[in-house]
Design a protein around this motif. Sequence first.
Motif, mmCIF file in Angstrom:
data_model
loop_
_atom_site.group_PDB
_atom_site.id
_atom_site.type_symbol
_atom_site.label_atom_id
_atom_site.label_comp_id
_atom_site.label_asym_id
_atom_site.label_seq_id
_atom_site.Cartn_x
_atom_site.Cartn_y
_atom_site.Cartn_z
ATOM 1 N N SER A 255 -40.536 -10.292 -15.101
ATOM 2 C CA SER A 255 -40.176 -10.075 -13.707
ATOM 3 C C SER A 255 -39.195 -8.922 -13.574
ATOM 4 C CB SER A 255 -39.563 -11.352 -13.124
ATOM 5 O OG SER A 255 -39.147 -11.163 -11.797
ATOM 6 N N ALA A 256 -38.215 -8.838 -14.491
ATOM 7 C CA ALA A 256 -37.250 -7.737 -14.456
ATOM 8 C C ALA A 256 -37.951 -6.390 -14.640
ATOM 9 C CB ALA A 256 -36.186 -7.947 -15.528
ATOM 10 N N TYR A 257 -38.882 -6.340 -15.585
ATOM 11 C CA TYR A 257 -39.607 -5.085 -15.818
ATOM 12 C C TYR A 257 -40.469 -4.712 -14.617
ATOM 13 C CZ TYR A 257 -43.226 -1.924 -17.444
ATOM 14 O OH TYR A 257 -44.099 -0.873 -17.547
ATOM 15 N N TRP A 258 -41.233 -5.673 -14.111
ATOM 16 C CA TRP A 258 -42.163 -5.359 -13.027
ATOM 17 C C TRP A 258 -41.428 -5.009 -11.736
ATOM 18 C CZ3 TRP A 258 -46.750 -3.821 -13.727
ATOM 19 C CH2 TRP A 258 -47.528 -4.303 -14.777
ATOM 20 N N GLY A 259 -40.264 -5.618 -11.502
ATOM 21 C CA GLY A 259 -39.509 -5.268 -10.312
ATOM 22 C C GLY A 259 -39.092 -3.809 -10.323
ATOM 23 N N ALA A 260 -38.601 -3.340 -11.475
ATOM 24 C CA ALA A 260 -38.213 -1.934 -11.582
ATOM 25 C C ALA A 260 -39.436 -1.019 -11.546
ATOM 26 C CB ALA A 260 -37.421 -1.711 -12.873
ATOM 27 N N TYR A 261 -40.505 -1.413 -12.206
ATOM 28 C CA TYR A 261 -41.728 -0.598 -12.210
ATOM 29 C C TYR A 261 -42.281 -0.467 -10.801
ATOM 30 C CZ TYR A 261 -46.365 1.082 -13.534
ATOM 31 O OH TYR A 261 -47.516 1.843 -13.648
ATOM 32 N N VAL B 270 -31.732 -15.056 -12.760
ATOM 33 C CA VAL B 270 -32.997 -14.324 -12.900
ATOM 34 C C VAL B 270 -32.996 -13.088 -12.016
ATOM 35 C CG1 VAL B 270 -35.492 -14.426 -12.522
ATOM 36 C CG2 VAL B 270 -34.300 -16.374 -13.553
ATOM 37 N N ARG B 271 -32.595 -13.242 -10.776
ATOM 38 C CA ARG B 271 -32.608 -12.111 -9.866
ATOM 39 C C ARG B 271 -31.524 -11.084 -10.211
ATOM 40 N NH1 ARG B 271 -36.590 -12.005 -9.616
ATOM 41 N NH2 ARG B 271 -36.002 -9.830 -9.496
ATOM 42 N N ALA B 272 -30.383 -11.538 -10.732
ATOM 43 C CA ALA B 272 -29.342 -10.600 -11.143
ATOM 44 C C ALA B 272 -29.806 -9.772 -12.331
ATOM 45 C CB ALA B 272 -28.055 -11.359 -11.481
ATOM 46 N N LEU B 273 -30.510 -10.385 -13.266
ATOM 47 C CA LEU B 273 -31.061 -9.624 -14.393
ATOM 48 C C LEU B 273 -32.042 -8.571 -13.891
ATOM 49 C CD1 LEU B 273 -31.456 -9.103 -17.422
ATOM 50 C CD2 LEU B 273 -33.226 -10.896 -17.388
ATOM 51 N N GLY B 274 -32.914 -8.944 -12.964
ATOM 52 C CA GLY B 274 -33.851 -7.981 -12.404
ATOM 53 C C GLY B 274 -33.138 -6.832 -11.715
ATOM 54 N N LEU B 275 -32.044 -7.149 -11.015
ATOM 55 C CA LEU B 275 -31.276 -6.106 -10.337
ATOM 56 C C LEU B 275 -30.599 -5.188 -11.347
ATOM 57 C CD1 LEU B 275 -30.388 -5.095 -7.546
ATOM 58 C CD2 LEU B 275 -28.422 -6.646 -7.708
ATOM 59 N N ALA B 276 -30.101 -5.754 -12.448
ATOM 60 C CA ALA B 276 -29.448 -4.939 -13.471
ATOM 61 C C ALA B 276 -30.450 -3.988 -14.131
ATOM 62 C CB ALA B 276 -28.809 -5.849 -14.527
ATOM 63 N N VAL B 277 -31.641 -4.478 -14.438
ATOM 64 C CA VAL B 277 -32.667 -3.618 -15.034
ATOM 65 C C VAL B 277 -33.052 -2.510 -14.061
ATOM 66 C CG1 VAL B 277 -35.056 -3.549 -15.860
ATOM 67 C CG2 VAL B 277 -33.535 -5.405 -16.576
ATOM 68 N N LEU B 278 -33.204 -2.860 -12.786
ATOM 69 C CA LEU B 278 -33.515 -1.843 -11.774
ATOM 70 C C LEU B 278 -32.416 -0.789 -11.702
ATOM 71 C CD1 LEU B 278 -35.108 -0.715 -9.337
ATOM 72 C CD2 LEU B 278 -33.828 -2.326 -7.909
ATOM 73 N N ALA B 279 -31.158 -1.225 -11.703
ATOM 74 C CA ALA B 279 -30.046 -0.281 -11.601
ATOM 75 C C ALA B 279 -30.013 0.659 -12.801
ATOM 76 C CB ALA B 279 -28.729 -1.050 -11.486
ATOM 77 N N LEU B 280 -30.225 0.126 -13.996
ATOM 78 C CA LEU B 280 -30.226 0.961 -15.194
ATOM 79 C C LEU B 280 -31.371 1.962 -15.164
ATOM 80 C CD1 LEU B 280 -29.074 1.618 -17.997
ATOM 81 C CD2 LEU B 280 -30.529 -0.205 -18.928
ATOM 82 N N TRP B 281 -32.560 1.498 -14.830
ATOM 83 C CA TRP B 281 -33.740 2.363 -14.759
ATOM 84 C C TRP B 281 -33.559 3.427 -13.666
ATOM 85 C CZ3 TRP B 281 -39.175 -0.152 -15.624
ATOM 86 C CH2 TRP B 281 -40.137 0.856 -15.802
#
Length: 387
Positions: free
Chosen positions: A372-378, A41-52
Motif C-alpha cells: 500500500s505504501a509503494y502503490w500510494g506513492a506510485y 499504516v497510513r503514516a507509513l504510506g505518507l512517509a514513503v510518499l514524502a521521501l519519494w
Amino acid sequence: MSSTALRPPPNRANRTADATDAPDSPRLPALARALLGYVGVRALGLAVLALWAHRQHHGVWPILATQWDAEYYLGIADHGYAHALGGMDGGNNLVFFPLYPVLVKAVAAVTPGTRATTGLCLAVAASLLAAWGVHAVGDRLHGPRAGVLLTVLWAALPVGLVQWMGYTESLFTACAAWALYALLTDRPLAAACLAALAGLTRPTGIAVAAAVTLTCLLSWRRPRALLAAFLAPLGWCAYVGWVGLRLHRWDGYFAVQRTWRNEVDGGLDTLRQFRSLLLYDPTPELFLLLVTATLLASVALFALSLRDRQPLALLVFTAVTLLIVLTSGGVYFPRARYLLPAFPLLLPIAVRLMRAPARYRHIILSMAVLGSAYWGAYMTLVWTGPP
C-alpha cells in the motif's frame, strides 16, 4: 416478514471461539489497537510518499490537498456549482455531490487556515471515523480481532492513500460503515439518516440507500423500518433532482455524467479494458493493471462473501457498488478508488487471517502494508492521471 430482518445475527454468527472469544489485551482495547494500526499504516504510506516526492523535488501538500478532484471540491466551496451543462470536456462540477464541499466551506468559515487545509483535515478526521465504523462492523459480526484485522486491511488497500487526500472516499466510508452498523444493531432510523448523508456525498451513495431500504422493507410491519426505507434514498434523490432543476432537464445529472464520458453500458467497456490490458497491450500501464487486479479480486471476494453468508445489508451494499463500478463505461483508471468504501469485501480475508497461524498472518499483513505504501506513492508520482 418479521422484525428479525433488522436484528444482529444471533451469537455473532461465524465467530471462531479459539480466536475471537479470547479476552482483549488488558493494556489496550481492541478499538485502540484498530485505530493505532490504521494510523500506523497510513503514516507509513505518507512517509514513503514524502521521501519519494522529495527525491523528485515535488511537494507533498499539493498532491494531498489541491490536485485533481480536490481542486473541484475546493472550487465548489469557493464559487458554487455551474449553471449550464457545457460541452464534452469533463469540466462540469455538478458531477460532484455537495456534502463534502459544504462541510469544507462551513468549517473553514470558523477556523484558521485555507480551505485546502480544512478539506484535508476533514478528510483525515473522516478517515478515523470510517476506521472506527469499519472496526465496529467487524467486531459486531466476528469479534474484536476480526474488527482490528478488517480495519488494518482497509487501511492497507493499494489506493489507501486516497483516505488522506482531499477526496470524499473517507467521508463516504464513514457514513456507509456506520449506516451498516446501525442496521446490524437494529437502529433503522439512524441507518436511514446516515444513508441520506452518504447519498449527498458520492454517486455510489445509492448503494447505501439500497442496503438500508431493502433491509428495512423486510421488516414492513414496523413503522420505524418503513419510515427508514423511505428516508434512506432521499439524500441521493435530492441532489440528482436539484441538478435536473438547475439544468432544466429531467436527466440533468446523468447528462453531466456523460460530459465526463461516464455512462452505464452493461459492462462492455470493462470487458474491453480487461481484454486489452491482459491480452493485447504489450506494455500496459502498471497502475491500470493494479486497477484490473482490484476489480477481479473484488468479484472473487464478493463470491466469498456470499459463501460466508454475510448479513443482507452488507451483501446489498457491496453488490450494488460492484454493479455500478463494473457496468459503467468511460473512465477506467479510478475504479479501484471507487471500490475503496466497499470494505465488507475484506471481511472474508479478515476472518481467514484470524484463523491462520500468527506467522502467516504477520507476513500477509506486512506485504499488504508495504504494498500500500509503494502503490500510494506510485499512484501520485508516477501515474500521470488522477488516482
